[in-house]
Scaffold this motif. Structure first.
Motif, mmCIF file in Angstrom:
data_model
loop_
_atom_site.group_PDB
_atom_site.id
_atom_site.type_symbol
_atom_site.label_atom_id
_atom_site.label_comp_id
_atom_site.label_asym_id
_atom_site.label_seq_id
_atom_site.Cartn_x
_atom_site.Cartn_y
_atom_site.Cartn_z
ATOM 1 N N ASN A 71 0.732 -1.123 -0.113
ATOM 2 C CA ASN A 71 -0.046 -0.024 0.017
ATOM 3 C C ASN A 71 0.759 1.166 -0.170
ATOM 4 O O ASN A 71 0.683 2.316 -0.666
ATOM 5 C CB ASN A 71 -1.038 -0.179 1.184
ATOM 6 C CG ASN A 71 -1.864 1.116 1.187
ATOM 7 O OD1 ASN A 71 -2.468 1.540 0.082
ATOM 8 N ND2 ASN A 71 -2.479 1.617 2.209
ATOM 9 N N LYS A 75 0.821 4.080 -3.181
ATOM 10 C CA LYS A 75 0.818 5.690 -2.670
ATOM 11 C C LYS A 75 1.815 6.234 -3.427
ATOM 12 O O LYS A 75 1.661 7.402 -3.770
ATOM 13 C CB LYS A 75 0.297 5.622 -1.416
ATOM 14 C CG LYS A 75 -0.834 5.427 -0.796
ATOM 15 C CD LYS A 75 -1.061 5.687 0.589
ATOM 16 C CE LYS A 75 -2.601 5.216 1.304
ATOM 17 N NZ LYS A 75 -2.724 5.876 2.477
ATOM 18 N N ARG A 76 2.897 5.569 -3.166
ATOM 19 C CA ARG A 76 4.356 6.482 -3.551
ATOM 20 C C ARG A 76 4.001 6.802 -5.039
ATOM 21 O O ARG A 76 4.469 7.710 -5.724
ATOM 22 C CB ARG A 76 5.429 5.714 -3.239
ATOM 23 C CG ARG A 76 6.794 6.551 -3.672
ATOM 24 C CD ARG A 76 8.124 5.609 -3.310
ATOM 25 N NE ARG A 76 7.811 4.239 -4.109
ATOM 26 C CZ ARG A 76 8.571 3.107 -3.540
ATOM 27 N NH1 ARG A 76 8.912 3.113 -2.489
ATOM 28 N NH2 ARG A 76 8.483 2.029 -4.296
ATOM 29 N N HIS A 78 1.305 6.387 -6.806
ATOM 30 C CA HIS A 78 0.003 7.423 -7.390
ATOM 31 C C HIS A 78 -0.271 8.379 -6.222
ATOM 32 O O HIS A 78 -1.269 7.927 -5.505
ATOM 33 C CB HIS A 78 -1.202 6.369 -7.546
ATOM 34 C CG HIS A 78 -0.723 5.270 -8.645
ATOM 35 N ND1 HIS A 78 -0.615 5.768 -10.070
ATOM 36 C CD2 HIS A 78 -0.393 4.096 -8.363
ATOM 37 C CE1 HIS A 78 -0.460 4.435 -10.624
ATOM 38 N NE2 HIS A 78 -0.361 3.578 -9.828
ATOM 39 N N PRO A 79 0.476 9.437 -5.862
ATOM 40 C CA PRO A 79 0.353 10.095 -4.687
ATOM 41 C C PRO A 79 -1.111 10.888 -4.611
ATOM 42 O O PRO A 79 -1.519 11.121 -3.481
ATOM 43 C CB PRO A 79 1.512 11.053 -4.595
ATOM 44 C CG PRO A 79 1.866 11.047 -5.985
ATOM 45 C CD PRO A 79 1.620 9.915 -6.722
ATOM 46 N N ASN A 81 -4.097 9.287 -5.257
ATOM 47 C CA ASN A 81 -4.948 8.553 -4.649
ATOM 48 C C ASN A 81 -4.861 8.244 -3.206
ATOM 49 O O ASN A 81 -4.348 8.463 -2.333
ATOM 50 C CB ASN A 81 -4.797 7.110 -5.282
ATOM 51 C CG ASN A 81 -4.884 7.205 -7.000
ATOM 52 O OD1 ASN A 81 -5.544 8.251 -7.393
ATOM 53 N ND2 ASN A 81 -4.437 6.190 -7.817
#
Length: 81
Positions: A71, A75-76, A78-79, A81
């Protein structure tokens, strides 16, 4: 020898780790309030050294860590989202 610059992200992550470590230390002292602070720190270090064994004995913990890591990487990538 030159010192390499440590990013602010690493500094914040280290601060978070120290904060959480202090919570473990406080918990150890709550188990045995008669421990001296240095004894509680040594016991906390012992507990930390045993964590790999705990993970080996509990595959669900390893799966949880892998899920959290996945996860974080997502996030890295797709910052927003």
């Amino acid at each position: 020898m030159t010192k390499s610059k440590i990013s602010s992200k690493v500094v914040r992550a280290r601060s978070l780790a120290v904060y959480e470590l202090e919570k473990i230390f406080d918990y150890v002292r709550s188990i045995d309030p008669e421990l001296e602070p240095d004894q509680a720190i040594v016991l906390t270090a012992y507990i930390l050294s045993d964590l790999p064994k705990l993970f080996q004995q509990n595959p669900s913990l390893v799966d949880r860590v892998k899920g959290i890591a996945a996860n974080m990487k997502l996030k890295r990538r797709h910052p927003l989202n």
